[in-house]
Scaffold this active site. Structure first.
Site, PDB file in Angstrom:
ATOM      1  N   GLU A  21      35.340  44.029 -12.509  1.00 54.45           N
ATOM      2  CA  GLU A  21      35.473  43.080 -12.000  1.00 54.45           C
ATOM      3  C   GLU A  21      35.424  41.904 -13.208  1.00 54.45           C
ATOM      4  OE1 GLU A  21      36.625  41.724  -9.111  1.00 54.45           O
ATOM      5  OE2 GLU A  21      36.129  42.871  -7.305  1.00 54.45           O
TER       6      GLU A  21
ATOM      7  N   CYS B 257      36.634  32.505 -14.119  1.00 49.35           N
ATOM      8  CA  CYS B 257      37.888  34.392 -14.464  1.00 49.35           C
ATOM      9  C   CYS B 257      38.845  33.709 -12.965  1.00 49.35           C
ATOM     10  CB  CYS B 257      37.125  35.844 -13.753  1.00 49.35           C
ATOM     11  SG  CYS B 257      35.793  35.147 -12.143  1.00 49.35           S
TER      12      CYS B 257
HETATM   13  P1  NDP Z   1      31.005  40.414 -21.028  1.00 47.57           P
HETATM   14  O1  NDP Z   1      31.920  40.936 -20.638  1.00 47.57           O
HETATM   15  O2  NDP Z   1      30.591  39.685 -22.438  1.00 47.57           O
HETATM   16  O3  NDP Z   1      29.660  41.001 -20.207  1.00 47.57           O
HETATM   17  C1  NDP Z   1      29.122  40.954 -18.698  1.00 47.57           C
HETATM   18  C2  NDP Z   1      28.192  42.013 -18.766  1.00 47.57           C
HETATM   19  O4  NDP Z   1      28.128  42.844 -19.419  1.00 47.57           O
HETATM   20  C3  NDP Z   1      26.588  40.846 -19.380  1.00 47.57           C
HETATM   21  O5  NDP Z   1      25.799  40.885 -18.798  1.00 47.57           O
HETATM   22  C4  NDP Z   1      26.810  41.583 -20.793  1.00 47.57           C
HETATM   23  O6  NDP Z   1      25.536  42.039 -21.069  1.00 47.57           O
HETATM   24  C5  NDP Z   1      27.147  43.181 -19.996  1.00 47.57           C
HETATM   25  N1  NDP Z   1      27.395  44.689 -21.575  1.00 47.57           N
HETATM   26  C6  NDP Z   1      27.906  44.284 -22.733  1.00 47.57           C
HETATM   27  N2  NDP Z   1      27.655  45.162 -23.359  1.00 47.57           N
HETATM   28  C7  NDP Z   1      27.616  46.237 -22.487  1.00 47.57           C
HETATM   29  C8  NDP Z   1      27.579  47.370 -22.543  1.00 47.57           C
HETATM   30  N3  NDP Z   1      27.571  48.524 -23.717  1.00 47.57           N
HETATM   31  N4  NDP Z   1      27.466  48.172 -21.311  1.00 47.57           N
HETATM   32  C9  NDP Z   1      27.298  47.475 -20.440  1.00 47.57           C
HETATM   33  N5  NDP Z   1      26.742  45.845 -20.460  1.00 47.57           N
HETATM   34  C10 NDP Z   1      27.035  45.031 -21.580  1.00 47.57           C
HETATM   35  O7  NDP Z   1      31.727  39.224 -20.461  1.00 47.57           O
HETATM   36  P2  NDP Z   1      30.472  37.567 -19.786  1.00 47.57           P
HETATM   37  O8  NDP Z   1      29.863  36.898 -19.949  1.00 47.57           O
HETATM   38  O9  NDP Z   1      31.074  36.867 -21.125  1.00 47.57           O
HETATM   39  O10 NDP Z   1      31.161  36.669 -18.946  1.00 47.57           O
HETATM   40  C11 NDP Z   1      32.835  36.010 -19.028  1.00 47.57           C
HETATM   41  C12 NDP Z   1      33.770  37.344 -19.084  1.00 47.57           C
HETATM   42  O11 NDP Z   1      34.149  38.001 -17.792  1.00 47.57           O
HETATM   43  C13 NDP Z   1      35.761  36.986 -18.410  1.00 47.57           C
HETATM   44  O12 NDP Z   1      36.549  37.866 -19.091  1.00 47.57           O
HETATM   45  C14 NDP Z   1      36.066  36.091 -17.099  1.00 47.57           C
HETATM   46  O13 NDP Z   1      37.395  36.716 -16.791  1.00 47.57           O
HETATM   47  C15 NDP Z   1      34.901  37.390 -16.123  1.00 47.57           C
HETATM   48  N6  NDP Z   1      34.640  37.246 -14.701  1.00 47.57           N
HETATM   49  C16 NDP Z   1      35.194  38.538 -13.877  1.00 47.57           C
HETATM   50  C17 NDP Z   1      34.758  38.049 -13.076  1.00 47.57           C
HETATM   51  C18 NDP Z   1      35.421  38.616 -11.480  1.00 47.57           C
HETATM   52  O14 NDP Z   1      34.623  38.366 -10.570  1.00 47.57           O
HETATM   53  N7  NDP Z   1      36.892  39.281 -11.896  1.00 47.57           N
HETATM   54  C19 NDP Z   1      34.278  36.832 -12.352  1.00 47.57           C
HETATM   55  C20 NDP Z   1      33.326  36.001 -13.490  1.00 47.57           C
HETATM   56  C21 NDP Z   1      33.926  36.502 -14.416  1.00 47.57           C
HETATM   57  P3  NDP Z   1      25.379  40.038 -22.608  1.00 47.57           P
HETATM   58  O15 NDP Z   1      25.382  39.040 -21.611  1.00 47.57           O
HETATM   59  O16 NDP Z   1      23.726  40.910 -23.288  1.00 47.57           O
HETATM   60  O17 NDP Z   1      25.916  41.050 -23.960  1.00 47.57           O
END
Ligand code: NDP
Length: 497
Positions: free
Chosen positions: A245, A279
């Site tokens: 997502e 999102c």
């Molecule tokens: P990120 O992609 O930065 O992070 C998402 C999660 O992935 C966090 O828990 C993060 O940990 C983790 N993560 C980071 N690097 C890795 C890795 N290499 N391997 C595995 N996990 C990892 O997204 P954001 O938290 O900034 O969220 C915003 C984004 O999410 C926007 O693009 C938004 O559009 C999208 N979004 C999509 C939705 C949907 O349903 N389609 C709903 C809500 C948001 P950490 O934070 O510790 O880096």
């Protein structure tokens, strides 16, 4: 204890992940940070817990999930306040977020047995002596990786479906919202104290990576497209399936017969709620020429009333402020005009509502996810041009249409997973509708029947109930029987349609 750190930036100190309020820097709480070993240990514990959770059966799980739902409703103010403390989100936005989470928990709990439970399939004439059975079995352990922008409803989507299907969960909340994530886990443990059916592992991105490699049956990721690709790559090493997502650049189309004031009101809500950190937030509006001027005026009037620090909370992630500023500057440099906000809108940690017009299609405000309280409005000849411009995007998450006669036809042609007609974002609040995107917005679905099936494997079983009249699947069939099979096949399927 209250410590003050750089606003919004999480830090790890003495094995603890410390989360801070993005507006003030005040500590929101601290949780133990995990490492690769502890992630593997959590998944091992979850594997055992899953066996117990499955043994409860559909009714046992349903009762417990509905009790958890009730707990969330009872403590809705407490959870919304914690979310405000950790993300800066206005209290009412938190309340609305929890409302949607409650809906998904309730729906998944009530419908899991019907959607996933064992059923007998209608028999097929050529194998009439066999009965087919179909059921959907849980994977065992699901890894859920969540973002910070909606720290309750985004993880609850996959968590509710996966738990109802009979899986245990290891959940990695965003490093920006570990405290809310831990609250969810602790509240579930109040209802289900027997085994660690829902656990959290905290830390930075590497902990998410470790979760992908820790032996889970499937990963449900919500976050940015760039990180989604990394998660897929990590899961590919062991052929672990994933739901992605990811981000979006959602558009609103306003047709000539739309209620223009209602469209403007919904556009402002869709673009500015949660300070645009949504999102499925509306980032682009395509408005047909006859109603364009009225729509722009109404949007400016309504968005101009929103107060930063009140309805518009802070930008949770400090580095996002630069992206928002870059997008606005790029739009203005390429010939766009700000009719509200603009070049000075970014004032850390806030961004004031910004409405831009005449923004060229090649600017980042049109192409890339801005994730701030900005909206571009583009004049189009007709709905056809609006659809073409909407679909000219690598993303395809949600969207909206305002209009009457052709609204649903337009909605169908938008290359997205969801569309709201005469509203914005509404599809996220209906427990029976699937949620997910296409293209760079990801694949797989949470919520609804598809969201339940996402967390279970279809299992097909055939059971012989009589001797075969036309034995096909045996070396002991005779040439005469093969002739009979050909005859039956011609009778059943040989006629031209
Ligand atoms: P990120 O992609 O930065 O992070 C998402 C999660 O992935 C966090 O828990 C993060 O940990 C983790 N993560 C980071 N690097 C890795 C890795 N290499 N391997 C595995 N996990 C990892 O997204 P954001 O938290 O900034 O969220 C915003 C984004 O999410 C926007 O693009 C938004 O559009 C999208 N979004 C999509 C939705 C949907 O349903 N389609 C709903 C809500 C948001 P950490 O934070 O510790 O880096």
């Amino acid at each position: 204890m209250t410590a003050t750190h750089a606003p919004g930036l999480p830090v790890i100190e003495d094995g603890q992940l410390i989360s801070t309020n993005p507006a003030t820097g005040a500590e929101a709480g601290r949780v133990p940070a995990a490492d690769e070993k502890s992630v593997i240990a959590a998944v091992d514990r979850a594997r055992e817990a899953a066996v117990w959770w499955q043994s409860l059966g559909w009714e046992g799980r349903k009762t417990r999930l509905l009790r958890w739902r009730t707990l969330l409703v009872e403590r809705i103010e407490e959870l919304a306040e914690l979310t405000r403390l950790e993300t800066g989100k206005p209290l009412n936005d938190g309340i609305i977020e929890i409302t949607a989470a409650v809906e998904h928990l309730d729906w998944a709990a009530r419908h899991a047995k019907r959607v996933l439970g064992p059923r007998r399939m209608r028999t097929r004439l050529l194998l009439a002596e066999h009965v087919g059975h179909l059921e959907y079995q849980p994977f065992g352990v699901i890894g859920v990786i969540g973002p910070w922008n909606y720290p309750i409803v985004t993880p609850i989507g996959p968590i509710s479906g996966a738990l109802a299907a009979g899986n245990a969960i290891v959940f990695k909340p965003s490093e920006y919202t570990p405290v809310v994530g831990q609250w969810l886990v602790d509240s579930f443990a109040e209802i289900v104290p027997e085994h660690p059916v829902l656990q959290a592992v905290h830390g930075l991105g590497d902990v998410g990576g470790a979760l992908c490699r820790a032996g889970v049956g499937k990963v449900a990721f919500t976050g940015s497209t760039a990180t989604g690709k990394k998660v897929m790559a990590a899961c590919a090493e062991n052929l672990i399936p994933v739901v992605i997502e990811a981000g979006g650049k959602d558009a609103l189309i306003v047709d000539a017969d739309a209620d223009v004031r209602a469209a403007a009101e919904a556009a402002v809500w869709g673009a500015m709620t949660n300070a645009g950190q949504t999102c499925i937030g509306i980032e682009r509006a395509y408005v047909v020429e006859p109603v364009y001027d009225r729509f722009v005026a109404a949007v400016v009037e309504k968005a101009g009333k929103l107060r930063t620090g009140e309805e518009i909370g802070p930008i949770t992630m400090p580095k996002q402020l630069e992206i928002i500023r870059d997008h606005i500057e790029d739009a203005l440099a390429k010939g766009g005009r700000a009719v509200l906000g603009g070049a000075d809108a970014v004032s850390p940690p806030y961004v004031s509502p910004t409405v831009l017009v005449d923004v060229p299609a090649n600017s980042s405000e049109i192409r890339d996810e801005t994730f701030g309280p900005t909206l571009t409005i583009t004049k189009v000849r007709d709905a056809e041009e609006a659809i073409q411009k909407t679909n000219d995007s690598p993303y395809g998450l949600g969207g909206a249409v305002f209009g009457k006669k052709d609204a649903i036809r337009i909605a169908r042609r938008m290359r997205t997973g969801m569309v709201a007609v005469n509203g914005t974002l509404t599809f996220v609040g209906m427990g029976n509708l699937p949620f997910g995107g296409v293209g760079e917005s990801g694949f797989g679905r949470i919520h609804g029947e598809d969201g339940l099936r996402e967390f279970a494997r279809p299992k097909a079983i055939t059971v012989r109930r009589a001797k075969s009249l036309l034995p096909a699947m045996t070396f002991e069939r005779t040439p005469a029987q093969v002739k009979q099979i050909i005859k039956a096949l011609r009778l059943l399927y040989g006629r031209k349609p």
